[in-house]
Design a protein around this motif. Structure first.
Motif, PDB file in Angstrom:
ATOM      1  N   SER A 120      -6.182   6.123  -5.158  1.00 25.09           N
ATOM      2  CA  SER A 120      -6.258   5.041  -5.562  1.00 25.09           C
ATOM      3  C   SER A 120      -8.289   4.884  -5.541  1.00 25.09           C
ATOM      4  CB  SER A 120      -5.398   3.858  -5.500  1.00 25.09           C
ATOM      5  OG  SER A 120      -5.707   3.311  -3.667  1.00 25.09           O
ATOM      6  N   GLU A 121      -8.708   4.003  -6.274  1.00 27.17           N
ATOM      7  CA  GLU A 121     -10.395   4.060  -6.318  1.00 27.17           C
ATOM      8  C   GLU A 121     -10.136   3.070  -4.271  1.00 27.17           C
ATOM      9  OE1 GLU A 121     -13.382   2.545  -8.743  1.00 27.17           O
ATOM     10  OE2 GLU A 121     -11.813   0.948  -8.934  1.00 27.17           O
ATOM     11  N   SER A 122      -9.177   2.960  -3.934  1.00 28.76           N
ATOM     12  CA  SER A 122     -10.117   2.562  -2.623  1.00 28.76           C
ATOM     13  C   SER A 122      -9.844   3.401  -1.692  1.00 28.76           C
ATOM     14  CB  SER A 122      -9.325   1.584  -1.909  1.00 28.76           C
ATOM     15  OG  SER A 122      -7.786   1.701  -2.184  1.00 28.76           O
ATOM     16  N   THR A 123      -9.017   4.606  -1.293  1.00 26.97           N
ATOM     17  CA  THR A 123      -8.989   6.092  -1.306  1.00 26.97           C
ATOM     18  C   THR A 123      -9.893   6.432  -1.391  1.00 26.97           C
ATOM     19  OG1 THR A 123      -6.344   5.308  -0.807  1.00 26.97           O
ATOM     20  CG2 THR A 123      -7.849   7.822  -0.399  1.00 26.97           C
ATOM     21  N   LYS A 124     -10.230   6.611  -2.786  1.00 31.22           N
ATOM     22  CA  LYS A 124     -12.049   7.825  -3.222  1.00 31.22           C
ATOM     23  C   LYS A 124     -13.259   7.213  -2.502  1.00 31.22           C
ATOM     24  CE  LYS A 124     -13.868   6.673  -6.162  1.00 31.22           C
ATOM     25  NZ  LYS A 124     -15.735   5.968  -6.492  1.00 31.22           N
ATOM     26  N   ASP A 125     -12.907   5.581  -2.380  1.00 33.94           N
ATOM     27  CA  ASP A 125     -13.993   4.597  -1.832  1.00 33.94           C
ATOM     28  C   ASP A 125     -13.781   5.434  -0.543  1.00 33.94           C
ATOM     29  OD1 ASP A 125     -14.657   3.862  -4.162  1.00 33.94           O
ATOM     30  OD2 ASP A 125     -14.177   2.026  -3.410  1.00 33.94           O
ATOM     31  N   GLY A 126     -13.021   4.941   0.353  1.00 30.33           N
ATOM     32  CA  GLY A 126     -13.026   5.288   2.123  1.00 30.33           C
ATOM     33  C   GLY A 126     -13.309   6.846   2.097  1.00 30.33           C
ATOM     34  N   GLY A 140       0.550  -1.221  -0.148  1.00 32.05           N
ATOM     35  CA  GLY A 140      -0.084  -0.214  -0.120  1.00 32.05           C
ATOM     36  C   GLY A 140       1.078   1.468  -0.083  1.00 32.05           C
ATOM     37  N   VAL A 147      -4.374   0.613 -12.436  1.00 30.99           N
ATOM     38  CA  VAL A 147      -5.082   1.140 -11.314  1.00 30.99           C
ATOM     39  C   VAL A 147      -6.240   2.393 -12.014  1.00 30.99           C
ATOM     40  CG1 VAL A 147      -4.618   2.210  -9.208  1.00 30.99           C
ATOM     41  CG2 VAL A 147      -3.075   0.361  -9.406  1.00 30.99           C
ATOM     42  N   GLU A 185     -15.428   9.446  -0.757  1.00 30.91           N
ATOM     43  CA  GLU A 185     -16.108  10.670  -0.624  1.00 30.91           C
ATOM     44  C   GLU A 185     -17.340  10.839  -0.053  1.00 30.91           C
ATOM     45  OE1 GLU A 185     -17.438   7.873  -4.235  1.00 30.91           O
ATOM     46  OE2 GLU A 185     -17.702   6.276  -2.599  1.00 30.91           O
TER      47      GLU A 185
END
Length: 172
Positions: free
Chosen positions: A32-38, A11, A60, A40
């Motif tokens: 990254s998408e996982s950071t954005k998802d967390g 990570g 990614v 948003e």
């Protein structure tokens, strides 16, 4: 402990590579998408595309952090009389920070919408059709670095007639 270190190390490695990719996109904060998802619920993001970073085999999807969620209203105010950008915060109720400058919210939203249409075409392997969208985004917001970058990438792909897979390859 070794497994925890490996997961954490991967990570941190990706975060470091994404930070380096900021330079190519001309962005301030790339996630990254996982950071954005967390995040948003609190922040607005723009999808920049799919990238392959050096040292990683996995593609990614990356996002630019634009501003706090409440900073972009769903219906922009009437801003016809306001400048496209301003050196101070006199227009704070309709302006947001973007690339270290104050930008009218409606201008940013329009440029982001145009960019996302272009990047979707690029990711679907149609760089020729994507180019006008990036040009239009730049006509709306000339300082939009991701639009400049993707316009150049699409122009090179069209000129060289290279096969497209819709993935941007980041260099070291």
């Amino acid at each position: 402990y070794r497994i925890s270190y490996t997961a954490l190390g991967d990570g941190v490695n990706l975060a470091s590579r994404l930070e380096a990719s900021n330079k190519a996109f001309g962005t301030v904060a790339l996630v990254s998408e996982s950071t954005k998802d967390g995040a948003e619920a609190e922040f607005e993001f723009r999808m920049l595309g799919r990238i392959l970073v050096p040292g990683k085999a996995e593609v990614v999807t990356v996002y630019e952090l634009l501003c706090e969620r409440d900073a972009l209203p769903s219906t922009p105010p009437d801003t016809a009389a306001l400048p496209e950008s301003a050196p101070n915060s006199d227009f704070q109720d309709v302006m947001v920070m973007h690339h270290w400058a104050l930008v009218r919210r409606d201008v940013l939203l329009r440029a982001v919408d145009l960019y996302e249409k272009g990047v979707t075409l690029y990711m679907n392997c149609d760089p020729r059709a994507a180019q006008p969208w990036f040009r239009e985004a730049l006509a709306v917001l000339p300082s939009d670095s991701p639009s400049k970058m993707l316009l150049e990438v699409c122009g090179n792909a069209v000129a060289m007639e290279t096969p497209c897979d819709g993935v941007l390859r980041m260099s070291k």
